[in-house]
Design an enzyme around this catalytic site. Structure first.
Site, PDB file in Angstrom:
ATOM      1  N   HIS A   1       0.838  -1.204   0.000  1.00  0.00           N
ATOM      2  CA  HIS A   1       0.000   0.000   0.000  1.00  0.00           C
ATOM      3  C   HIS A   1       0.880   1.265   0.000  1.00  0.00           C
ATOM      4  CE1 HIS A   1      -2.861  -2.887   2.130  1.00  0.00           C
ATOM      5  NE2 HIS A   1      -3.585  -2.482   1.105  1.00  0.00           N
TER       6      HIS A   1
ATOM      7  N   GLY B   1      -2.484  -1.572  -7.456  1.00  0.00           N
ATOM      8  CA  GLY B   1      -1.353  -2.494  -7.456  1.00  0.00           C
ATOM      9  C   GLY B   1      -1.551  -3.607  -8.469  1.00  0.00           C
TER      10      GLY B   1
ATOM     11  N   SER C   1       0.155  -8.950   1.471  1.00  0.00           N
ATOM     12  CA  SER C   1      -1.299  -8.877   1.457  1.00  0.00           C
ATOM     13  C   SER C   1      -1.773  -8.701   2.892  1.00  0.00           C
ATOM     14  CB  SER C   1      -1.874 -10.181   0.880  1.00  0.00           C
ATOM     15  OG  SER C   1      -3.234 -10.307   1.228  1.00  0.00           O
TER      16      SER C   1
ATOM     17  N   ARG D   1      -4.193 -10.034   4.148  1.00  0.00           N
ATOM     18  CA  ARG D   1      -4.645 -11.343   4.646  1.00  0.00           C
ATOM     19  C   ARG D   1      -3.501 -12.204   5.179  1.00  0.00           C
ATOM     20  NH1 ARG D   1      -8.101 -10.434   0.210  1.00  0.00           N
ATOM     21  NH2 ARG D   1     -10.338 -10.604   0.693  1.00  0.00           N
TER      22      ARG D   1
HETATM   23  P1  AMP Z   1      -6.475  -3.770  -0.683  1.00  0.00           P
HETATM   24  O1  AMP Z   1      -6.344  -2.960   0.563  1.00  0.00           O
HETATM   25  O2  AMP Z   1      -5.998  -5.177  -0.551  1.00  0.00           O
HETATM   26  O3  AMP Z   1      -7.832  -3.636  -1.338  1.00  0.00           O
HETATM   27  O4  AMP Z   1      -5.449  -3.124  -1.713  1.00  0.00           O
HETATM   28  C1  AMP Z   1      -5.453  -1.749  -2.012  1.00  0.00           C
HETATM   29  C2  AMP Z   1      -4.513  -1.516  -3.161  1.00  0.00           C
HETATM   30  O5  AMP Z   1      -3.204  -1.948  -2.811  1.00  0.00           O
HETATM   31  C3  AMP Z   1      -4.919  -2.293  -4.431  1.00  0.00           C
HETATM   32  O6  AMP Z   1      -4.700  -1.473  -5.562  1.00  0.00           O
HETATM   33  C4  AMP Z   1      -3.959  -3.459  -4.406  1.00  0.00           C
HETATM   34  O7  AMP Z   1      -3.691  -3.996  -5.677  1.00  0.00           O
HETATM   35  C5  AMP Z   1      -2.714  -2.814  -3.814  1.00  0.00           C
HETATM   36  N1  AMP Z   1      -1.829  -3.828  -3.246  1.00  0.00           N
HETATM   37  C6  AMP Z   1      -2.174  -4.808  -2.355  1.00  0.00           C
HETATM   38  N2  AMP Z   1      -1.105  -5.596  -2.105  1.00  0.00           N
HETATM   39  C7  AMP Z   1      -0.081  -5.114  -2.847  1.00  0.00           C
HETATM   40  C8  AMP Z   1       1.290  -5.492  -3.018  1.00  0.00           C
HETATM   41  N3  AMP Z   1       1.815  -6.536  -2.394  1.00  0.00           N
HETATM   42  N4  AMP Z   1       2.051  -4.755  -3.855  1.00  0.00           N
HETATM   43  C9  AMP Z   1       1.521  -3.689  -4.513  1.00  0.00           C
HETATM   44  N5  AMP Z   1       0.250  -3.277  -4.381  1.00  0.00           N
HETATM   45  C10 AMP Z   1      -0.545  -3.976  -3.574  1.00  0.00           C
END
Ligand code: AMP
Length: 282
Positions: free
Chosen positions: A37, A147, A185, A187
């Site tokens: 993030h 991402g 992640s 998770r």
């Molecule tokens: P999320 O909070 O999982 O919905 O992710 C928010 C944003 O962060 C989305 O655009 C994801 O693709 C990006 N993102 C999550 N994990 C990663 C990572 N390991 N590397 C780069 N971007 C990420």
């Protein structure tokens, strides 16, 4: 750093920024932030004068209620870190702020949503499309950052922005990984220590398949070997392992095409569902 809960207050604040000719960068997230993030945040700060991050665990994109209930939350820590990264505003809406009534519309993405995440998570991309549309309408960013970790989501958002004329530019950011290759992640914190060790299999299988492809090996044979690799890892259950054209997520059986091609994987490690992907030409 401004912390805002209401959509109206956010729109008002951002209108002031636009009146001062400041460009707005937007990073939508579901919180429990990690370095992946923050790479998006850093990119936004490079591109824009004013960076907004949203933290909202969007219920409509969860096909599995248990996954929604167990989604990690650490708001205080997130806010401290966002402050350190000098983010200008954080939008943390309550559910009723985003969904004063349950949405009456639904969004379809044609073939893009019939495969991989779309096929295995019914309704997921409808939920993503609706929440991203709402957030883009509130923030009206010049740039929005996503991402490559969620590669199919990137294709979905490009489709949404093109088809509905959202006036924003999509910037994508490479996947950040742990030292052993596991894609970061939110998770991942749910993995028990033995599951955390098992989770390496996702990235290992992607690197293995990419190298095999480079040596000209047959895709179906590679897939069979990958399935065997997963069978040997306790707690790991492969959901899909596919090669796709990035633009439309057409499933490919050989890598001969002169296009952007990636291999995408989804697997359960214990109860936690993880996804990852790798570009085959990097
Ligand atoms: P999320 O909070 O999982 O919905 O992710 C928010 C944003 O962060 C989305 O655009 C994801 O693709 C990006 N993102 C999550 N994990 C990663 C990572 N390991 N590397 C780069 N971007 C990420």
């Amino acid at each position: 750093m401004e912390i805002i809960n209401s959509g109206k207050a956010l729109s008002k604040l951002l209108q002031i920024q636009r009146n001062h000719q400041r460009s707005i960068g937007f990073v939508p997230t579901m919180g429990a932030l990690h370095q992946g993030h923050f790479e998006l945040v850093k990119k936004s700060k490079e591109y824009s004068d004013y960076t907004v991050v949203s933290i909202f665990v969007n219920p409509t994109q969860f096909n599995n209620p248990k996954d929604f209930q167990k989604y990690p939350k650490k708001l205080d820590e997130d806010l401290k870190l966002l402050h350190n990264y000098k983010v200008d505003a954080v939008f943390i809406p309550e559910n009723k702020e985003i969904y004063p009534q349950s949405p009456q519309i639904s969004l379809g993405f044609g073939n893009l949503e019939n495969v991989l995440e779309g096929a295995f998570r019914q309704g997921h991309f409808n939920g993503v499309g609706i929440v991203v549309s709402k957030l883009l309408n509130l923030v009206k960013p010049h740039y929005v950052f996503f991402g490559r970790k969620d590669l199919q989501q990137v294709a979905i958002i490009k489709c949404l922005v093109n088809d509905l004329f959202f006036d924003t530019k999509i910037i994508t950011v490479p996947t950040m990984r742990e030292v052993d290759g596991l894609a970061m992640s939110s998770r991942n914190v749910r993995l028990e220590p033995d599951e955390r060790r098992a989770s390496k299999i996702l990235y290992q299988s992607l690197v293995f398949a990419k190298n095999e492809l480079k040596q000209g090996h047959d895709w179906f044979k590679i897939k069979t070997k990958v399935k065997e690799m997963f069978d040997h890892v306790p707690n790991a259950k492969l959901e899909y392992f596919e090669m796709v054209r990035e633009s439309d997520f057409a499933i490919l059986n050989d890598a001969e095409e002169d296009q952007d091609i990636s291999i995408c994987v989804a697997a359960f490690i214990g109860e936690v569902r993880l996804i990852d992907n790798i570009s085959i030409f990097d």
